[in-house]
Write an enzyme that holds these catalytic residues in place. Structure first.
Site, PDB file in Angstrom:
ATOM      1  N   HIS B 124       0.875  -1.180   0.000  1.00  0.00           N
ATOM      2  CA  HIS B 124       0.000   0.000   0.000  1.00  0.00           C
ATOM      3  C   HIS B 124       0.914   1.233   0.000  1.00  0.00           C
ATOM      4  O   HIS B 124       2.025   1.188   0.546  1.00  0.00           O
ATOM      5  CB  HIS B 124      -0.843  -0.055   1.282  1.00  0.00           C
ATOM      6  CG  HIS B 124      -1.911   0.984   1.392  1.00  0.00           C
ATOM      7  ND1 HIS B 124      -1.644   2.306   1.681  1.00  0.00           N
ATOM      8  CD2 HIS B 124      -3.257   0.892   1.271  1.00  0.00           C
ATOM      9  CE1 HIS B 124      -2.787   2.976   1.735  1.00  0.00           C
ATOM     10  NE2 HIS B 124      -3.781   2.144   1.491  1.00  0.00           N
ATOM     11  N   ASP B 201       3.364  -4.262   8.145  1.00  0.00           N
ATOM     12  CA  ASP B 201       2.137  -3.483   8.017  1.00  0.00           C
ATOM     13  C   ASP B 201       0.971  -4.426   8.291  1.00  0.00           C
ATOM     14  O   ASP B 201       0.666  -5.303   7.484  1.00  0.00           O
ATOM     15  CB  ASP B 201       2.066  -2.892   6.602  1.00  0.00           C
ATOM     16  CG  ASP B 201       0.741  -2.164   6.335  1.00  0.00           C
ATOM     17  OD1 ASP B 201      -0.147  -2.181   7.208  1.00  0.00           O
ATOM     18  OD2 ASP B 201       0.610  -1.596   5.237  1.00  0.00           O
ATOM     19  N   GLN B 204      -4.303  -4.822   7.315  1.00  0.00           N
ATOM     20  CA  GLN B 204      -5.305  -5.755   6.790  1.00  0.00           C
ATOM     21  C   GLN B 204      -5.303  -7.101   7.513  1.00  0.00           C
ATOM     22  O   GLN B 204      -6.176  -7.931   7.262  1.00  0.00           O
ATOM     23  CB  GLN B 204      -5.081  -5.993   5.289  1.00  0.00           C
ATOM     24  CG  GLN B 204      -5.204  -4.760   4.425  1.00  0.00           C
ATOM     25  CD  GLN B 204      -6.589  -4.139   4.446  1.00  0.00           C
ATOM     26  OE1 GLN B 204      -7.574  -4.773   4.841  1.00  0.00           O
ATOM     27  NE2 GLN B 204      -6.690  -2.879   4.044  1.00  0.00           N
ATOM     28  N   LYS B 227     -10.223  -0.030  10.795  1.00  0.00           N
ATOM     29  CA  LYS B 227     -10.390  -1.230   9.975  1.00  0.00           C
ATOM     30  C   LYS B 227     -10.689  -2.447  10.850  1.00  0.00           C
ATOM     31  O   LYS B 227     -10.893  -3.545  10.349  1.00  0.00           O
ATOM     32  CB  LYS B 227      -9.132  -1.494   9.139  1.00  0.00           C
ATOM     33  CG  LYS B 227      -8.857  -0.448   8.062  1.00  0.00           C
ATOM     34  CD  LYS B 227      -7.704  -0.879   7.205  1.00  0.00           C
ATOM     35  CE  LYS B 227      -7.042   0.263   6.451  1.00  0.00           C
ATOM     36  NZ  LYS B 227      -7.850   0.809   5.361  1.00  0.00           N
ATOM     37  N   CYS B 365      -4.683   2.648  -3.609  1.00  0.00           N
ATOM     38  CA  CYS B 365      -3.422   3.175  -3.058  1.00  0.00           C
ATOM     39  C   CYS B 365      -2.293   2.170  -3.257  1.00  0.00           C
ATOM     40  O   CYS B 365      -1.480   1.948  -2.352  1.00  0.00           O
ATOM     41  CB  CYS B 365      -3.567   3.540  -1.582  1.00  0.00           C
ATOM     42  SG  CYS B 365      -4.857   4.748  -1.281  1.00  0.00           S
TER      43      CYS B 365
END
Lengths: 150, 407
Positions: B124, B201, B204, B227, B365
């Site tokens: 991303h 990261d 998600q 999220k 993105c």
């Protein structure tokens, strides 16, 4: 409101499927690459300007959604033979129409068949799709370069 | 697997009862942001109406209680990702700020000219642009690990990028476009063997699977609150304490100082060093409620149910004529990106939106990734544990509408 009546009308779907003037014009100083970073649409406009500031030829290449492609295609068919001054007036009117600031039913305009895009005003996320080709046209009239929709 | 009562779960989320243009809302954009359960909404309302005060300032009892609740949330998050120490949990505004914090502070201290930072082709922009900027500023080199057509990191090529100059590896645990779940534990080990640090990261992954940062052995782990069914404006950067303690502050000002004089300022220890200014107090308290809610359902239960949805959705979408799924790795989170021969993603999104179905269309993105697959954009259905198989059927039905319009 129906997307089929307002947005995806047959004329628009036809120009998406069979875009007119979908080609480059090699020998011109007037071209511009337009880009909509939100959706990744890229429309390149080529212009050939004859003496008297008349648009002798106009074409486009690129990739994008049905609305941006159909808008570019219809724009090229509309502009041939018009003067740059006339093109700029229509740009202003088109811009106002898709933003909902000009109602072709009640106000004077020079938009002709381009009024088919008036339904776009109901789809706020798609307004830039319809106007990308026109912004790129203005860029191509003024100079060769790139323009980004913000 | 025990029965997963999705209707009971849906009753916890008021937004899921909403109508969109007169049709039941089918919300399939959970990789962008998620809806909130009553537990989060009510917790924030209660805190704001009965318990609100600023934190870590003043010594009146109302403020002390608010501070205590704020720090309890830090402990909840620590436990949720199995960090060793609550001081390793820094509250931020979201994963983007978390990664920017790491890039700035780690970069300032440890990155110099000629050093190398390794990312992957599926990042991303939030885990790409901060490193690109840092490299430009420091004269360092950004190296990109390639991926296969199915959307997996080519591990042999990744290994070749590591060397004595590598200072940091930054990789997503789950791709927001492809859904690929990367072998982050192995990647962290490879980074450490090369003498580099590793940032994962987790934007998600955290909402969809059990996370154990000590097992992954990452040096940094970043994620967002909004999220994971919590409030927007919240996020977390986890960092190993010794590493955090070695880093300079990112944003400076109130709260993060030890002592300030006209000549100089000394800074607090982590995590306060990295939490300048008044934090998003109510929202952090709400994030704590989201963590409790998720822990109550159980992340393994959530992962198992979402996997079932993914398999069902993949099969159902594959049967739509002219639909191409992008991202077919064997180990995936519940994200299905696709293109259609008949229509551009933007047109797909507009048409199915009017059938009540929300999916994202665009570059997500992740423009380097779009370029890798040679597409300007994709449509993306991203599922959560409150989604159902009938909702996926609704998506498929709406996609057939697209085929009709563009016939």
């Amino acid at each position: 409101m129906s997307y089929q009546n307002e947005l995806y009308q047959q004329v628009i779907l036809d120009h998406n499927k069979n875009p007119r003037n979908f080609r480059e014009i090699g020998d011109t100083a007037h071209s511009c690459n337009g880009h909509n970073p939100l959706c990744g649409d890229k429309i390149n406009i080529y212009l050939k300007i004859a003496p008297g500031d008349v648009i002798e030829d106009v074409s486009f290449t690129g990739s994008g959604c049905a609305i941006s492609k159909a808008s570019a295609s219809l724009m090229t068919t509309f502009l041939k033979g018009k003067t740059l001054a006339e093109a700029k007036v229509v740009f202003e009117e088109f811009h106002k129409m898709v933003l909902g600031d000009l109602d072709p039913a009640t106000q004077q305009h020079h938009l002709g068949k381009l009024t088919i895009f008036q339904g776009v005003r109901e789809f706020s996320s798609r307004i830039k799709c319809a106007s990308l080709a026109w912004h790129t046209l203005i860029c191509a009239i003024d100079k060769t370069g790139e323009t980004t929709m913000e | 697997m025990p029965h997963f009562d999705v209707e009971k779960i849906r009753a916890d989320f008021p937004m899921l009862a909403a109508l969109e243009g007169g049709k039941p809302l089918v919300y399939l954009d959970n990789a962008a942001t998620t809806h909130k359960p009553w537990a989060v909404i009510n917790r924030i309302r209660d805190f704001d109406s009965k318990e609100y005060a600023t934190v870590r300032r003043g010594s009146y009892r109302l403020g002390e209680r608010a501070t205590d609740m704020f720090e309890q949330t830090r402990k909840k998050v620590q436990k949720f990702i199995n960090a060793a120490d609550p001081r390793e949990i820094i509250f931020t505004s979201g994963a983007t700020q978390s990664i920017n914090l790491a890039a700035y502070s780690f970069g300032k201290k440890f990155i110099g000219a000629g050093d190398e930072i390794v990312v992957t082709h599926m990042e991303h922009h939030a885990n790409f642009v901060p490193w690109q900027l840092l490299c430009q500023e420091k004269g360092a080199v950004l190296r990109i690990a390639p991926i296969t057509d199915s959307g997996e990191i080519i591990m042999e090529e990744f290994a070749k990028l590591l060397g004595p100059k590598t200072k940091l590896v930054a990789v997503t645990m789950c791709s927001n476009v492809l859904g690929t779940v990367n072998p982050v534990k192995a990647i962290c080990k490879m980074a450490h063997d090369a003498g580099a640090k590793a940032l994962v990261d987790g934007a998600q992954s955290t909402p969809h699977m059990a996370i154990d940062v000590r097992d992954i052995d990452c040096d940094f782990y970043a994620f967002s609150g909004h999220k994971m069914y919590g409030p927007s404006g919240t996020g977390v950067l986890y960092g190993k304490y010794e590493l955090l303690d070695a880093l300079p502050p990112y944003v400076s000002g109130g709260d993060m100082i030890n002592a300030v004089s006209i000549e100089k300022t000394t800074f607090s220890k982590p995590p306060i060093r990295f939490e300048a200014g008044t934090p998003a107090i109510s929202q952090v308290i709400g994030l704590g409620a989201a963590v409790d809610y998720l822990a109550g359902i159980g992340m393994d239960n959530i992962a198992a149910y979402e996997h079932e949805l993914l398999e069902y959705g993949t099969k159902a979408l594959s049967a739509v004529p002219g639909l191409n799924i992008i991202g077919t790795a064997p180990h995936k989170g519940a994200i299905i990106s696709f293109t259609m021969d008949a229509a551009h993603p933007h047109d797909i999104v507009t048409i199915i939106d009017h059938e009540g179905v929300c999916v994202r269309g665009g570059h997500h993105c992740a423009q380097p990734l779009m370029a890798r697959y040679g597409v300007p954009a994709t449509a993306r259905a991203s599922l959560a544990f409150y989604n159902t198989k009938p909702e996926i059927d609704q998506l498929v039905k709406a996609l057939h509408k697209v085929l009709e319009v563009f016939a």
